[in-house]
Design a protein around this motif. Structure first.
Motif, PDB file in Angstrom:
ATOM      1  N   SER A 122       0.868  -1.181   0.000  1.00 37.71           N
ATOM      2  CA  SER A 122       0.000   0.000   0.000  1.00 37.71           C
ATOM      3  C   SER A 122       0.896   1.219   0.000  1.00 37.71           C
ATOM      4  CB  SER A 122      -0.893   0.009   1.247  1.00 37.71           C
ATOM      5  OG  SER A 122      -1.756  -1.108   1.246  1.00 37.71           O
ATOM      6  N   TYR A 123       0.424   2.310  -0.654  1.00 36.81           N
ATOM      7  CA  TYR A 123       1.276   3.458  -0.846  1.00 36.81           C
ATOM      8  C   TYR A 123       0.525   4.735  -0.502  1.00 36.81           C
ATOM      9  CZ  TYR A 123       3.381  -0.179  -3.758  1.00 36.81           C
ATOM     10  OH  TYR A 123       3.883  -1.356  -4.201  1.00 36.81           O
ATOM     11  N   GLU A 151       3.124  17.325   3.321  1.00 32.06           N
ATOM     12  CA  GLU A 151       1.751  17.598   2.935  1.00 32.06           C
ATOM     13  C   GLU A 151       1.139  16.344   2.327  1.00 32.06           C
ATOM     14  OE1 GLU A 151      -0.732  20.277  -0.340  1.00 32.06           O
ATOM     15  OE2 GLU A 151       1.365  20.761   0.087  1.00 32.06           O
ATOM     16  N   TYR A 152       0.048  15.902   2.926  1.00 27.36           N
ATOM     17  CA  TYR A 152      -0.643  14.698   2.484  1.00 27.36           C
ATOM     18  C   TYR A 152      -1.270  14.950   1.120  1.00 27.36           C
ATOM     19  CZ  TYR A 152      -3.957  10.785   2.752  1.00 27.36           C
ATOM     20  OH  TYR A 152      -4.678   9.642   2.518  1.00 27.36           O
ATOM     21  N   LEU A 153      -0.967  14.040   0.160  1.00 31.42           N
ATOM     22  CA  LEU A 153      -1.510  14.176  -1.203  1.00 31.42           C
ATOM     23  C   LEU A 153      -2.698  13.254  -1.334  1.00 31.42           C
ATOM     24  CD1 LEU A 153       1.809  14.292  -3.256  1.00 31.42           C
ATOM     25  CD2 LEU A 153       0.431  16.213  -2.441  1.00 31.42           C
ATOM     26  N   ASP A 154      -3.865  13.854  -1.300  1.00 27.81           N
ATOM     27  CA  ASP A 154      -5.106  13.098  -1.283  1.00 27.81           C
ATOM     28  C   ASP A 154      -5.264  12.306  -2.585  1.00 27.81           C
ATOM     29  OD1 ASP A 154      -7.534  12.215  -0.343  1.00 27.81           O
ATOM     30  OD2 ASP A 154      -8.633  13.917  -1.220  1.00 27.81           O
ATOM     31  N   GLY A 155      -5.572  11.009  -2.457  1.00 24.31           N
ATOM     32  CA  GLY A 155      -5.833  10.130  -3.598  1.00 24.31           C
ATOM     33  C   GLY A 155      -4.603   9.559  -4.252  1.00 24.31           C
ATOM     34  N   GLU A 156      -3.422   9.979  -3.816  1.00 21.88           N
ATOM     35  CA  GLU A 156      -2.187   9.483  -4.440  1.00 21.88           C
ATOM     36  C   GLU A 156      -1.734   8.251  -3.674  1.00 21.88           C
ATOM     37  OE1 GLU A 156      -1.057  10.447  -7.167  1.00 21.88           O
ATOM     38  OE2 GLU A 156      -2.270  12.248  -7.409  1.00 21.88           O
ATOM     39  N   THR A 157      -2.312   7.065  -4.013  1.00 21.33           N
ATOM     40  CA  THR A 157      -2.041   5.828  -3.283  1.00 21.33           C
ATOM     41  C   THR A 157      -1.504   4.730  -4.201  1.00 21.33           C
ATOM     42  OG1 THR A 157      -4.332   5.125  -3.611  1.00 21.33           O
ATOM     43  CG2 THR A 157      -3.848   6.332  -1.569  1.00 21.33           C
ATOM     44  N   GLY A 158      -1.045   5.119  -5.474  1.00 19.84           N
ATOM     45  CA  GLY A 158      -0.507   4.114  -6.380  1.00 19.84           C
ATOM     46  C   GLY A 158       0.981   3.882  -6.146  1.00 19.84           C
TER      47      GLY A 158
END
Length: 713
Positions: A663-664, A675-682
């Motif tokens: 998981s990423y 800064e948390y990058l929303d939706g960037e989980t690839g």
């Protein structure tokens, strides 16, 4: 006018018994007693019909002691001295116109003597006695007290009567010359009451006369007796009209004691058993039930014991106040006793302070009473009220203390010779308890008692039969081996970043339910009938859902989709899973129980240290301890995750994590916190603007981060 002296004299209280013209001596007898300080005057003054002439001699006689009736006083006027036939003493004082000393009182031609009491000039009624020794006219019969022509003759004051309380001596039965000396004869009557003796003295036949030789003081003595009047036979009544058994009555005595001195009260008969005396008109007596007859008569003084007046008092029986309690002694914790009244009801109960007693019913509030011995009295309320008593003792409870032993494990074995109860002499009881019968010790078998909290009671009965008990608890613990039916859940994203164990607790909707081992973050994994969910136990919202429903009881391992957790990942491992480099402390966190101990095998006594590394594929033996009781060991095989690669490569503006099947989550490195990058989980991230970026790579909640990589566009 009478003088204010101790004894006031009246006519006839004194009588002359001797008069000697030749030697100037005289005598008189006291027919009544006179008190100390009594005064009277002896004079030869003539009474002229209205007063004394006050030209002759007078002697003041003052008693300096008491005189008895019958004492005969003899005075020698020549020397102004006196003698008495008794023990009385007096003083003599000349108070007349002439002193009587040396022959100046009784005239040779005859004379008279008077005795009077007065503070001044006497009147005709102040005279007590008189004697006339002058015949009046020579040869003329019966002319004594007839003239007052000189100091040698006198009239008789009208307060006196010749032959009654005054005596004219001459002539004696007819005309004859007077005699110089006369005396009441010693052989004449000298014993009798006042009236009898006075009448004898007033009788001239009882006198003797001599014209030449004076008569000496008589050797005979007077004995004046008092005439006795017997007491009345009294009439007796009593009050009140109703006399209750045991009460007193007032006897009222109606009658005159006369010359008796005291009323005597008898029972049984007149003169029988003496019960009391009184000089008044009443006396208090206590009649004996059912009746008593009282006999009363006057006695004492000169009275002769005679007949009695009588009265019978019939007493009224008292009301029956019988009552009783069920016992004579009660313990401080006994039920409150109420007496049984077998007599007349409606009375009142009383006792001394300290006993809490209901005055109407007689009920005793035992717990509110002060221990001690008491007398309870029950009194009825009728006219002839009755009362009865009962003894009641309130006994204290024995003072007992007890402390149970420390809590035990189920397999601790029988604990013998236990104590802890005071005072000695009691009995121990309770589940698993065997009293030793010596009043001091007992044994406890935890296995017989079983798991749980048990009450041990120590009971003591004292010498008064009062019992007190005290209890304390002991807990028997049997610690179950920890459950190893667990799953390991890894979470990433905004809800949580963790890897922790969930323990199977139940079956719901045909599937296992697993509860997290996080004390402050309780989560559960379960099947709601259509899908598997991860939810927080204190709220209804779910964090992740999975519509994949594999066969069997366990949840799917992958395919979890965030719901309330807006992003992130969730993965499940069936069993114990520890991150690469995990320690025994990390392994302990997978279990819900506290006080976990992990061993290398089933028998080693020393548990592994928290810092020891967990070895992949090894079996570990796990126990838990509750209340000092360690459970059996459960065995579990542990999977240690592979080392996660934290490297990433940049190619044409695309950064790719080297680690696959993970998981990423990508972040922008800002220098002031990522800064948390929303939706960037690839696995790869394509930057749209220049900057520094990094990735968090997670496998079952085990995470690593890459370094920040600079992207230039």
């Amino acid at each position: 006018m009478p003088v204010f002296s101790q004894t006031v004299l009246t006519e006839g209280d004194i009588a002359f018994t001797r008069i000697n013209i030749d030697d100037e001596t005289l005598s008189f007898v006291l027919l009544v007693p006179i008190a100390n300080s009594t005064k009277f005057i002896i004079t030869d003054e003539a009474w002229n019909g209205s007063s004394l002439d006050a030209i002759e001699s007078s002697i003041e006689f003052t008693a300096t002691s008491d005189f008895l009736a019958g004492e005969e006083i003899s005075i020698d006027t020549n020397i102004l001295s006196f003698t008495s036939s008794g023990s009385g003493t007096a003083s003599l004082l000349s108070i007349g116109a002439y002193s009587p000393i040396n022959g100046n009182m009784l005239g040779a031609a005859g004379d008279n003597l008077f005795i009077y009491q007065s503070t001044g000039i006497p009147t005709a009624t102040d005279f007590v006695a008189g004697i006339n020794a002058n015949s009046g006219v020579m040869g003329s019969p019966g002319n004594a007290w007839s003239t007052s022509t000189s100091s040698s003759n006198s009239l008789l004051p009208n307060g006196l009567t010749n032959g009654t309380d005054a005596l004219g001596l001459f002539p004696n039965g007819g005309a004859q010359p007077e005699f110089d000396n006369a005396r009441y004869m010693p052989t004449s009557l000298h014993t009798g009451d006042k009236a009898t003796i006075l009448a004898s003295i007033m009788d001239l036949s009882n006198w003797e006369f001599d014209n030449d030789v004076p008569f000496p003081v008589s050797s005979a003595t007077f004995n004046v007796t008092v005439p006795c009047t017997e007491p009345d036979i009294p009439t007796i009544s009593y009050a009140p009209g109703t006399i209750c058994d045991g009460n007193s009555a007032l006897l009222n005595i109606s009658g005159d004691l006369n010359d008796a001195t005291t009323w005597y009260v008898y029972t049984g008969s007149c003169g029988g058993t003496l019960v009391g005396t009184t000089t008044g008109s009443s006396i208090i007596v206590t009649p004996t039930p059912p009746s008593t007859t009282y006999y009363v008569r006057g006695e004492g003084g000169c009275a002769t014991a005679g007949s009695c007046g009588s009265v019978t008092i019939t007493t009224t029986p008292r009301e029956d106040a019988s009552f009783s309690y069920s016992a004579t002694a009660y313990c401080a914790d006994s039920s409150d006793p109420t007496p049984t009244i077998t007599g007349v009801s409606g009375g009142t109960f009383t006792s001394s302070g300290g006993l809490s007693l209901n005055a109407t019913t007689g009920s005793i509030d035992v717990s509110a009473s002060t221990p001690g011995a008491y007398t309870v009295t029950y009194s009825t309320s009728g006219l002839c009220d009755g009362s009865e008593t009962a003894s009641v003792t309130i006994n204290t409870l024995p003072t007992v203390t007890f402390t149970a032993p420390e809590d035990l494990c189920l397999d601790a074995g029988i604990q013998a010779d236990l104590g802890g109860g005071t005072a000695t002499g009691g009995v121990y009881s309770g589940t698993g308890i065997t009293d030793d019968g010596n009043g001091m010790t007992y044994s406890f078998d935890p296995a017989a008692a079983g798991v749980g909290i048990h009450t041990i009671t120590y009971t003591l009965t004292n010498a008064n039969g009062c019992t007190n008990a005290v209890s304390d608890d002991i807990e028997v613990t049997n610690t179950d081996a920890p459950s190893v039916d667990i799953i390991t859940v890894g979470l990433t994203g905004d809800c949580a970043e963790l890897s922790t164990g969930f323990t199977k607790t139940d079956i719901l909707n045909g599937k296992n339910v697993y509860i997290s081992n996080l004390d402050n973050f309780p989560l559960a994994v379960g099947f709601d009938g259509t899908k598997w969910v991860l939810f927080a136990m204190d709220i209804e919202n779910t964090g992740f859902e999975n519509t994949s429903v594999p066969a069997g009881l366990t949840p799917p391992l992958t395919g979890w989709v965030p719901t309330q957790c807006f992003d992130g990942t969730m993965d499940i491992y069936l069993g114990a899973y520890v991150c690469h480099g995990g320690t025994i402390a990390d392994l302990s966190l997978l279990f819900s129980e506290d006080n976990i101990k992990i061993y290398v095998d089933a028998t080693t006594e020393t548990p592994l240290a928290e810092t020891d590394l967990v070895i992949n594929g090894n079996q570990y033996y796990i126990s838990k301890t509750i209340n000092g009781c360690e459970s059996d060991r459960s065995v579990i095989e542990v999977t240690v995750g592979s080392e996660i690669n934290n490297e990433a490569t940049l190619n044409a503006g695309v950064i790719t994590a080297t680690q696959s099947n993970a998981s990423y989550q990508w972040f922008a490195c800002t220098g002031e916190g990522d800064e948390y990058l929303d939706g960037e989980t690839g696995q790869s991230f394509t930057a749209t603007e220049p900057g520094d970026y990094k990735v968090w790579v997670s496998v079952l909640g085990c995470s690593v981060e890459s370094i920040c990589i600079t992207v230039s566009i």
